[in-house]
Design an enzyme around this catalytic site. Structure first.
Site, mmCIF file in Angstrom:
data_model
loop_
_atom_site.group_PDB
_atom_site.id
_atom_site.type_symbol
_atom_site.label_atom_id
_atom_site.label_comp_id
_atom_site.label_asym_id
_atom_site.label_seq_id
_atom_site.Cartn_x
_atom_site.Cartn_y
_atom_site.Cartn_z
ATOM 1 N N GLY A 8 0.818 -1.214 0.000
ATOM 2 C CA GLY A 8 0.000 0.000 0.000
ATOM 3 C C GLY A 8 0.845 1.253 0.000
ATOM 4 O O GLY A 8 1.753 1.400 0.820
ATOM 5 N N GLY A 10 -0.308 4.421 0.461
ATOM 6 C CA GLY A 10 -1.037 5.546 1.041
ATOM 7 C C GLY A 10 -0.190 6.268 2.071
ATOM 8 O O GLY A 10 1.031 6.119 2.131
ATOM 9 N N GLU A 170 -16.715 18.780 3.286
ATOM 10 C CA GLU A 170 -15.725 19.455 2.451
ATOM 11 C C GLU A 170 -16.159 19.481 0.988
ATOM 12 O O GLU A 170 -16.006 20.496 0.303
ATOM 13 C CB GLU A 170 -14.360 18.779 2.608
ATOM 14 C CG GLU A 170 -13.741 19.018 3.978
ATOM 15 C CD GLU A 170 -12.319 18.526 4.096
ATOM 16 O OE1 GLU A 170 -11.513 19.191 4.761
ATOM 17 O OE2 GLU A 170 -12.007 17.460 3.506
ATOM 18 N N ASP A 299 -5.133 3.236 8.445
ATOM 19 C CA ASP A 299 -6.561 2.942 8.554
ATOM 20 C C ASP A 299 -6.865 1.469 8.793
ATOM 21 O O ASP A 299 -7.974 1.127 9.221
ATOM 22 C CB ASP A 299 -7.273 3.388 7.262
ATOM 23 C CG ASP A 299 -7.376 4.897 7.159
ATOM 24 O OD1 ASP A 299 -7.056 5.582 8.145
ATOM 25 O OD2 ASP A 299 -7.764 5.395 6.081
ATOM 26 N N LYS A 380 -5.024 23.880 8.829
ATOM 27 C CA LYS A 380 -5.106 22.786 7.858
ATOM 28 C C LYS A 380 -3.935 22.849 6.879
ATOM 29 O O LYS A 380 -3.280 21.838 6.601
ATOM 30 C CB LYS A 380 -6.432 22.836 7.112
ATOM 31 C CG LYS A 380 -6.620 21.698 6.114
ATOM 32 C CD LYS A 380 -7.988 21.728 5.471
ATOM 33 C CE LYS A 380 -8.136 20.643 4.414
ATOM 34 N NZ LYS A 380 -8.080 19.284 4.979
#
Length: 664
Positions: A8, A10, A170, A299, A380
């Protein structure tokens, strides 16, 4: 050879691979492989910006091979279909991969909770999803502009976002901003566009305190969103969405699904213990239960820290915290040592609602601050930059700033268009030639003096005790005679001028004579007289603290210890200044490396100003230099040819690639 495979690319997978590469960079008996079905890493938290046309699609994408350039990580593009934990083998449609240690970082996918018609919804969970959704929205406006059927037009211009969590809010906020721009482009009345945000929960962002929730709801409504809370989606059709088993039907061609996530397909099929919508159960060391050689990051983790009631959240900060723990524990497995337990401390979350407004809760357990508006948006962007430092360094930070602030469309940034409204660089061409010529003229005028006598230092203030009096006899009389001559010359020049100028000059002379009588230092006092008089009429003022620093540096480096002569360094600095004026002037005129030349001229101007010898015209040099930094050499200059070539060459230099010291 110990084989470590990270599955992965990510947030968690990339950070873990980088941490592992750093720990094992000198170990030839350890290999690290990262496998992903895409060749790029995607900023999933910024998908809404692409989907709603705020930034270009490349802004959220980072090439994995660029990330790991010069590092001990092999990037493999493949899709793993099955995992044999007993044999320690990963299998794709064409290849098998052995491993000694496996890191599971495959992330999640959207879940539709068994609702029929999911194929009619648009997801927002990948780079491809964002690009496809953007094109779909544009196509809806295109079709609406070509139809006169009011019902069909209304259907085309109705957009429903399902899910009032981070992603849904968002996306709804961005769409609320973008609709105004789209209506102008396609000549559609804004009143014809309908936006809905639907959720089963009673309020948006239910994880936030009510004060922030109300601010978020007000902002969404201001952007044109209708909030449909306490409503469950029963079915999604090609031309409508059904709520609460038929109690409400919204006719629409666009349903954006942002209502929930579950484990990825490969985790779903893996023979490991799972909980909480397909997350892998781990111990405190983030090892999968019953498989000590399988670690889990991001996650995919289902772990409840000691003293907590809920598992760690599925957010980027979880990926950032879990990556170093897993890297350390794998290193311990191979090299020996003590494992670390996962004890995360989360510092909050931020949600942007459009480009200029957001809400955030930041701090730490027991101390939380609620932010909204500018400060929430700032937090942010700041957190994103912190992440980019870890992943792609200067290269991505530069790209991010360009996309978010300097190359924005329709003023859609945190500061509106204040940083993006730039004029074409061809207007700077005359200024570039003028400033370059002025610096070249300055250098060529001074060059003969240096060629004649390299030790003739005239760009720096004279030594404070130059030519000290070797014979004291007659010094006072010479001082009076010289001072009288100065008085005579001043009075002669001041004839016909205003009376106050004469009075000031006389006062300076009187003070000088008094200093002479007291000190007997004729040369110092006369030099001070001339210096003060010139400052009075034509020199830019210098703050006292700057003068103090300059005087200290002059005494330390440019004057001999007795203060009577210049040092060799002073001659070299003056020579460098003169040659710099010539070289930078030529560079500006021909348009070669103009950002470097412009910054160089600013630095020289500041040095001259700090020395107390800068005429008022130096302001033009400084302001002009700042204006020329931004690619002014790309118009009728050599930079047009040199910069593109240089960018490509920089990417090929291993050291620059490894530390990301280049721009795309």
């Amino acid at each position: 050879m110990k084989k470590i495979v990270v599955l992965g690319g990510g947030y968690a997978g990339v950070l873990t691979a980088k941490k592992l590469a750093k720990k094992f960079k000198k170990d030839q008996d350890v290999s690290i492989t990262l496998i992903d079905k895409q060749s790029y890493h995607t900023m999933l938290t910024e998908l809404h910006e692409v989907a709603a046309g705020r930034v270009d699609e490349e802004s959220i994408r980072m090439d994995l091979k660029k990330i790991f350039a010069g590092r001990k990580v092999d990037v493999v593009l493949d899709e793993i279909t099955s995992i044999d934990f007993e044999q320690k083998v990963l299998t794709s449609n064409s290849t098998k991969y052995d491993y000694d240690y496996l890191v599971m970082g495959t992330g999640c996918k959207p879940t539709f909770f068994g609702i029929p018609g999911s194929e009619n919804a648009h997801q927002l969970w990948s780079y491809t999803d964002a690009v496809n959704l953007r094109e779909h929205i544009l196509n809806m406006f295109r079709q609406a502009a070509l139809t006169c059927d009011k019902e069909k037009r209304k259907e085309l211009l109705t957009f429903v976002t399902v899910g009032a969590g981070f992603t849904g809010v968002e996306m709804a906020g961005e769409l609320g901003e973008w609709k105004d721009e789209l209506c102008r482009s396609f000549h559609i009345d804004k009143e014809e566009v309908s936006l809905y945000i639907v959720d089963f929960a009673p309020k948006v962002l239910p994880m936030y305190p009510d004060k922030l929730v109300k601010k978020a709801e007000r902002r969404l409504e201001k952007l044109g969103n209708q909030l449909v809370m306490n409503s469950a989606v029963s079915e999604i059709k090609a031309d409508s969405v059904v709520l609460n088993k038929g109690e409400m039907v919204i006719n629409t061609r666009t349903v954006i699904w942002a209502a929930g996530i579950e484990g990825s397909d490969i985790v779903d099929s893996a023979q490991v213990e799972k909980a909480g919508r397909g997350r892998i159960v781990t111990n405190a060391q983030l090892q999968a239960k019953d498989h000590k050689d399988v670690y889990v990051v991001g996650d995919n983790i289902f772990y409840i820290p000691e003293g907590e009631e809920r598992p760690v959240p599925q957010m980027v900060e979880n990926a950032e915290h879990s990556a170093p723990v897993v890297a350390h524990n794998i290193y311990v497995d191979i090299k020996g040592g003590e494992h670390k337990s996962y004890k995360p401390t989360f510092h909050g979350s931020m949600v942007c609602i459009g480009s200029r407004y957001g809400v955030a809760q930041v701090g730490m357990p027991g101390f939380w601050m609620n932010l909204s508006g500018f400060f929430a948006m700032f937090s942010k962007h700041f957190i994103n930059l912190v992440y980019f430092v870890q992943v792609l360094g200067f290269n991505k930070i530069w790209s991010y700033l360009m996309h978010e602030f300097f190359h924005t469309k329709n003023n859609r940034s945190m500061v509106g268009g204040l940083l993006s409204n730039s004029a074409p660089v061809f207007w700077k061409f005359p200024l570039r030639i003028f400033v370059g010529f002025m610096w070249l003229q300055q250098g060529l005028t001074k060059l003969p003096k240096v060629i004649h006598d390299f030790n003739n230092v005239f760009l720096l203030p004279s030594p404070p005790k130059a030519d000290t009096l070797s014979a004291a006899s007659g010094a006072v009389s010479e001082a009076v005679t010289a001072a009288s001559g100065v008085v005579t010359e001043v009075v002669t020049q001041a004839s016909g001028a205003v009376a106050d100028a004469v009075t000031q000059a006389s006062g300076v002379v009187t003070e000088t004579v008094n200093q002479v009588a007291a000190n007997g230092d004729i040369f110092t006092t006369i030099s001070n007289l001339i210096h003060d008089f010139m400052n009075w009429i034509a020199v830019l003022p210098v703050p006292g603290f700057v003068s103090d620093m300059v005087n200290w540096s002059m005494d330390a480096f440019f004057y001999t210890p007795d203060g009577t002569q210049f040092t060799t360094l002073a001659s070299l600095v003056q020579g460098g200044m003169i040659f710099g004026e010539i070289i930078f002037g030529i560079m500006l005129i021909i348009g070669l490396f103009t950002p470097v030349a412009a910054i160089g001229t600013i630095a020289m101007g500041c040095m001259i100003w700090a020395s107390g010898m800068a005429p008022t015209e130096m302001l033009w040099y400084l302001v002009g230099g700042f204006a020329l930094i931004g690619n002014s050499g790309m118009v009728l200059g050599l930079d047009y040819y040199v910069w593109p070539w240089l960018r490509e060459m920089m990417k090929r230099i291993p050291l620059l690639k490894k530390w990301y010291l280049y721009v795309d």
